[in-house]
Design an enzyme around this catalytic site. Structure first.
Site, mmCIF file in Angstrom:
data_model
loop_
_atom_site.group_PDB
_atom_site.id
_atom_site.type_symbol
_atom_site.label_atom_id
_atom_site.label_comp_id
_atom_site.label_asym_id
_atom_site.label_seq_id
_atom_site.Cartn_x
_atom_site.Cartn_y
_atom_site.Cartn_z
ATOM 1 N N GLY A 15 0.822 -1.203 0.000
ATOM 2 C CA GLY A 15 0.000 0.000 0.000
ATOM 3 C C GLY A 15 0.854 1.250 0.000
ATOM 4 C CD GLU A 175 -13.400 18.122 3.319
ATOM 5 O OE1 GLU A 175 -12.482 18.603 4.011
ATOM 6 O OE2 GLU A 175 -13.331 17.008 2.775
ATOM 7 C CG ASP A 316 -7.630 4.755 7.110
ATOM 8 O OD1 ASP A 316 -8.153 5.230 6.084
ATOM 9 O OD2 ASP A 316 -7.204 5.470 8.045
#
Lengths: 444, 444
Positions: A15, A175, A316
């Site tokens: 990743g 947002e 995460d």
């Protein structure tokens, strides 16, 4: 069965988001052979992904090719590939198509994906925002909704096309909703002949009692005010119970006042939950390591796995805790700065293991939180050694803007984003309103 | 059966490429209700599409939203839609989903698509370059070919990944081949550990005896020289007879020297032929109007259809002729300046019909031709009242660069392209190297 391997220790990093990137960078001077593998060819600056989704920035402005970033770091080999399994006994990573990657040290930073809380059937009707493909899909739906409304003769269907629902009142939802309102009220008026884009409804649905729940209450309140000033209908205590191609069903209110509301909308955006990548779940099950409710792996204080000190899980994908002397361990939030710090900490601990010294527990330094709402509006909550600063409005927006540009990777990206935003600000236009084809999606 | 219609005459324009755009603009002051419909939401600057395909520019740099372009032209309504039929008796245009569009005047400017000379089975193996989606697909294949080579253990397969074949020696093929060579030799070296991108083979296959056949012979020769200097293998008299997922079969040479050559390549780009949009074929069949071999409709001197003066066909869809006093009619080439001039001429003739005066035959003014080969290299063939200028090399490249930036629509687009190219020139980098996902294509 570890293979005997002579030569530098091999480090595999899965990743190249914020976590993986910082791990690789922090090992720049290590006597190690590092392989960095990602299933895309780019490092994505996720905080600005909503700008691609709302046609404000083009994708290359926020995405940098990984192998270009690491071209001068001789100990890094970059590979494009999808990791399908990790053989923790034989100590190698298995790619869908490509060589096996043996390791002495492994860092798993595969990130998160969307969670629909068990209702994966909602996914086609309410795309989330985690990858560039997600952003392109959302952008397509937003632009095509206005186009479809312009052609639609039936007033009820036209209203459904001009009703946008954003689910989830965290930073991403706030947002998206604020920017959608900007598009409808500032960007598009004048460009249509049959509809008035400014009449579009934008609803932000939040299940809890306030938006931006990770921020202080007064900033949540300011954010709601700024959203409503922009024309967003903020609905608190509103939990989504059903989503299909044309409607969202919401259970609104609490206790005796609770009632079900049906919203007709043909453009629904999911910003309500993320879950750990399936690779994490697979790893946890293989090793019998516990996961939290979001599927994140519960890691040791030094970010490694129980009984497998050679494997670290960060970002995460990890349910990590922060250890500061004299204080209770604190949960680490799933935000970009935490992923970066975990990356650096994992790298430092790899170096310690290589040197035979003890690893250290991870300590998260929370510098605060930012969220933007739209033109001229943001909320900033800063924590520093000299004090705690909270502010909102125009100055907060400038701060937010420059902070984000600062952290973008790549000089050219910074210039591009600055130019795009400066001219967008003055002209109220959005730069990247390209839809390449109508597509076969459920819209049309 | 024309409907009785009171009010301004309705003009429908199908397609917002160069032809449709210029028609709509030229009618800015007409007392008419104009509807401009395209199946994408943008006007595409096709001469720079190869830059998106080679990751040099992002899509928004060369694509402008149509309804934004026409926001201030009150007599234009823009619609996103696909035209599925034209009812020439009832005089309305039928959309796949959307209202019927009745007209008093119709301009069909739907453009061209790829032609595989009857071998549509080649299409999945050799994408062409006409739309943004085409450009994204080609970009994906180019970038993924290098990535796949980096992971490939088998040397023969690795060579196949590093062999790029461009079919067709016209301007598009020459530009693609030259830019591919730039990428391999200048952009990517240093970024890979297992392969040397500079060792990639780039072949340009041309069936005729020279590249750039619409240009003077000496410029064709210079272009070939510049291509070879960049490391492109230019193969003339080479006709493709078969293409599949891993090979291209070529019949090379003429007469007794002809032989079949098999090239192993996993990235083939088609630049060898275009054909008129299927809408044209349908229209021609409905009206019994002749088409040429490429499926283009043979139009009257004033660009209208025989027996249907209210319908004009322009751009790549039309087999038009140019009428200059005292000269034989000349065929009009399928190039952007011709489409723009036809657009203006069709608009002028619509105004004449509205005024009841006679239409005029189309006259094409050929200002010449430009093609770029790569960094610092282009060929320019200019025709002007003061003389005929031919030049090549660095100065031609600068001329080409500024000419293309000049004709881009939109100030911001010009600035963006200028900045991107200036920094790319100095850094030898390409800006838009984003591949959003590996995809399920035949590559992997």
């Amino acid at each position: 069965m570890a293979s005997t391997h002579s030569g530098n220790p091999r480090v595999v990093i899965v990743g190249c988001g914020f976590g993986g990137l910082e791990t690789a960078r922090a090992l720049a001077n290590a006597a190690a052979d590092i392989t960095l593998v990602d299933k895309t060819n780019h490092h994505l600056f996720q905080p600005l992904l909503y700008q691609v989704a709302t046609a404000g920035l083009s994708a290359p402005a926020i995405a940098a090719p990984v192998r270009h970033l690491f071209r001068r770091q001789a100990n890094v080999t970059t590979l494009l590939g999808e990791v399908v399994a990790i053989d923790t006994a034989a100590r190698h990573v298995v790619l869908a198509d490509g060589p096996m990657l043996p390791y002495e040290h492994l860092v798993v930073a595969a990130g998160a994906t969307h969670s629909y809380f068990g209702r994966d059937d909602w996914a086609p009707h309410a795309p989330g925002l985690k990858t560039l493909d997600d952003a392109f899909e959302i952008r397509r739906r937003i632009l095509l909704a206005f186009e479809a409304a312009e052609k639609e003769a039936d007033p009820a269907l036209r209203d459904a096309w001009l009703t946008f629902v954003v689910i989830g009142g965290g930073p991403t939802g706030v947002e998206m909703a604020g920017t959608l309102a900007e598009i409808a009220r500032h960007t598009l008026p004048g460009e249509f002949r049959r509809i008035d884009p400014a009449s579009a409804r934008i609803l932000l649905l939040e299940g809890g009692s306030r938006v931006l729940q990770t921020m202080p209450e007064d900033l949540s309140r300011r954010a709601s005010e700024q959203l409503e000033k922009l024309g967003v209908e903020v609905r608190l205590d509103s939990r989504v119970v059903a989503i299909d191609a044309g409607t969202v069903e919401v259970q609104a209110g609490t206790g005796a006042a609770a009632r079900t509301v049906t919203i007709n909308s043909r453009c629904v955006i999911w910003a309500a939950g993320v879950a750990a990548s399936p690779l994490g779940r697979q790893l946890a099950q293989t090793l019998g390591v516990p996961m939290d409710r979001a599927g994140r792996i519960v890691v040791e204080p030094d970010l490694s796995l129980p009984s497998h000190p050679e494997i670290s899980v960060i970002g995460d994908l990890a349910a990590a805790r922060s250890f500061a002397p004299g204080r209770e361990p604190q949960p680490v939030p799933g935000v970009s700065p935490a992923a970066k710090q975990m990356g650096r900490a994992a790298a430092a601990n790899i170096l310690r293991r290589m040197a035979g010294t003890a690893t250290r527990p991870f300590r998260y330094r929370d510098y605060g939180n930012l969220a933007t709402i739209g033109r001229n509006a943001a909320v900033v909550d800063l924590v520093s050694p000299v004090g705690h600063f909270k502010f909102s409005g125009y100055f907060a927006w400038l701060f937010w803007l420059f902070a984000h540009i600062w952290f973008l990777i790549g000089f050219r990206n910074r210039i591009v984003v600055l130019i795009d935003w400066a001219s967008a600000y003055w002209s109220k236009q959005r730069y990247a309103r390209v839809v390449s084809d109508i597509g076969d999606g459920p819209l049309l």
